[in-house]
Write a protein that holds these residues in place. Structure first.
Motif, mmCIF file in Angstrom:
data_model
loop_
_atom_site.group_PDB
_atom_site.id
_atom_site.type_symbol
_atom_site.label_atom_id
_atom_site.label_comp_id
_atom_site.label_asym_id
_atom_site.label_seq_id
_atom_site.Cartn_x
_atom_site.Cartn_y
_atom_site.Cartn_z
ATOM 1 N N ILE A 45 -8.221 -37.712 -24.361
ATOM 2 C CA ILE A 45 -7.118 -38.628 -24.025
ATOM 3 C C ILE A 45 -7.643 -39.832 -23.259
ATOM 4 O O ILE A 45 -7.276 -40.977 -23.530
ATOM 5 C CB ILE A 45 -6.049 -37.897 -23.182
ATOM 6 N N SER A 48 -9.103 -42.679 -25.268
ATOM 7 C CA SER A 48 -8.236 -43.414 -26.194
ATOM 8 C C SER A 48 -7.770 -44.714 -25.558
ATOM 9 O O SER A 48 -7.845 -44.899 -24.337
ATOM 10 C CB SER A 48 -7.025 -42.560 -26.575
ATOM 11 N N GLY A 51 -4.760 -43.968 -23.502
ATOM 12 C CA GLY A 51 -5.089 -42.969 -22.496
ATOM 13 C C GLY A 51 -5.617 -43.571 -21.219
ATOM 14 O O GLY A 51 -5.473 -42.984 -20.140
ATOM 15 N N GLY A 167 -7.343 -34.678 -28.392
ATOM 16 C CA GLY A 167 -6.919 -35.438 -27.223
ATOM 17 C C GLY A 167 -6.874 -36.927 -27.503
ATOM 18 O O GLY A 167 -5.941 -37.618 -27.076
ATOM 19 N N TYR A 168 -7.861 -37.415 -28.219
ATOM 20 C CA TYR A 168 -7.913 -38.842 -28.548
ATOM 21 C C TYR A 168 -6.712 -39.267 -29.384
ATOM 22 O O TYR A 168 -6.076 -40.296 -29.119
ATOM 23 C CB TYR A 168 -9.213 -39.143 -29.300
ATOM 24 N N GLY A 171 -3.647 -39.340 -27.256
ATOM 25 C CA GLY A 171 -3.672 -40.511 -26.388
ATOM 26 C C GLY A 171 -3.309 -41.786 -27.113
ATOM 27 O O GLY A 171 -2.716 -42.693 -26.528
ATOM 28 N N ILE A 178 2.325 -39.445 -19.618
ATOM 29 C CA ILE A 178 1.770 -38.300 -20.337
ATOM 30 C C ILE A 178 2.023 -36.988 -19.610
ATOM 31 O O ILE A 178 1.775 -35.917 -20.131
ATOM 32 C CB ILE A 178 0.247 -38.504 -20.530
ATOM 33 N N LEU A 182 1.146 -33.220 -20.967
ATOM 34 C CA LEU A 182 -0.182 -32.740 -20.652
ATOM 35 C C LEU A 182 -0.226 -31.252 -20.307
ATOM 36 O O LEU A 182 -0.970 -30.477 -20.908
ATOM 37 C CB LEU A 182 -0.758 -33.559 -19.488
#
Length: 210
Positions: A45, A48, A51, A167-168, A171, A178, A182
């Motif tokens: 995240i 990103s 992110g 995660g990326y 994000g 988030i 999360l």
């Protein structure tokens, strides 16, 4: 800073801290306590575009992270294997502690026997404590270096880059805070990683009843 909290590691230590934890979790027995899966997810995240804003501006270098994370996990595994070769069974001949227990050693041995070298090394990456203990176990039973190297690399890439990618992607998709996403997602990741262990325990209990 809390070394046992994934968010704290990413926020306070950044890329170097993430790589150090990945190395320790796969190479040192102290790694039994570290949050590998959730750490990778939060790091993804933080790498990103959106992110960065969501995690206090702590954006990580995406390409560097995706290249270096599997390298750290691979290197850690080789260190774990070396400890197994050098110290043998006495590496595990210690009293139970907060994280290290003889039950976990036995569970790791059963995991290796059940799935064989290749499959066990790949699947172990996704199982807390097994991914730490299996590498010295490989050294103890003297698995050939080429076999270990091949499956170690495959497992490390799938584990690290696979969870980082999840995660990326999240994000990139999420807009706004988030926080509400999360904790539930990390909880789900932890639950899924522990599910094979619970299933194996249930199977063992059924076998004992028969």
């Amino acid at each position: 800073m809390n070394l046992f909290d994934a968010n704290s590691i990413v926020t306070d230590l950044g890329l170097i801290g993430i790589l150090a934890i990945l190395f320790a979790e796969t190479g040192l027995l102290v790694g039994l306590a570290f949050p590998g899966d959730s750490l990778l997810f939060i790091a993804g995240i933080a790498s990103s575009a959106t992110g960065a804003a969501l995690l206090n501006g702590n954006q990580l270098p995406t390409i560097t992270l995706f290249i270096c994370a599997p390298i750290a996990a691979i290197a850690g595994s080789f260190v774990g294997r070396w400890f197994g070769i050098k110290y043998g069974r006495k590496l595990f001949d210690r009293p139970d502690g907060r994280f290290f227990t003889q039950a976990r050693v036995i569970q790791t041995e059963k995991w290796l026997e059940k799935y064989g070298i290749g499959k066990a090394l790949v699947l172990a990456r996704f199982i807390p404590f097994v991914r730490t203990l299996i590498n010295p176990m490989i050294g103890i039973i003297n698995v050939p270096l080429k076999t270990f190297m091949f499956w170690n690399v495959i497992g490390a890439i799938i584990w690290t880059d696979g969870i980082l990618l999840l995660g990326y992607i999240l994000g990139e998709k999420i807009e706004g805070s988030i926080d509400k996403y999360l904790l539930p997602i990390i909880g789900l990741i932890i639950l899924l990683s522990l599910l094979p262990i619970f299933l194996e325990i249930l199977r063992e209990r059924k076998r004992k009843k028969l």
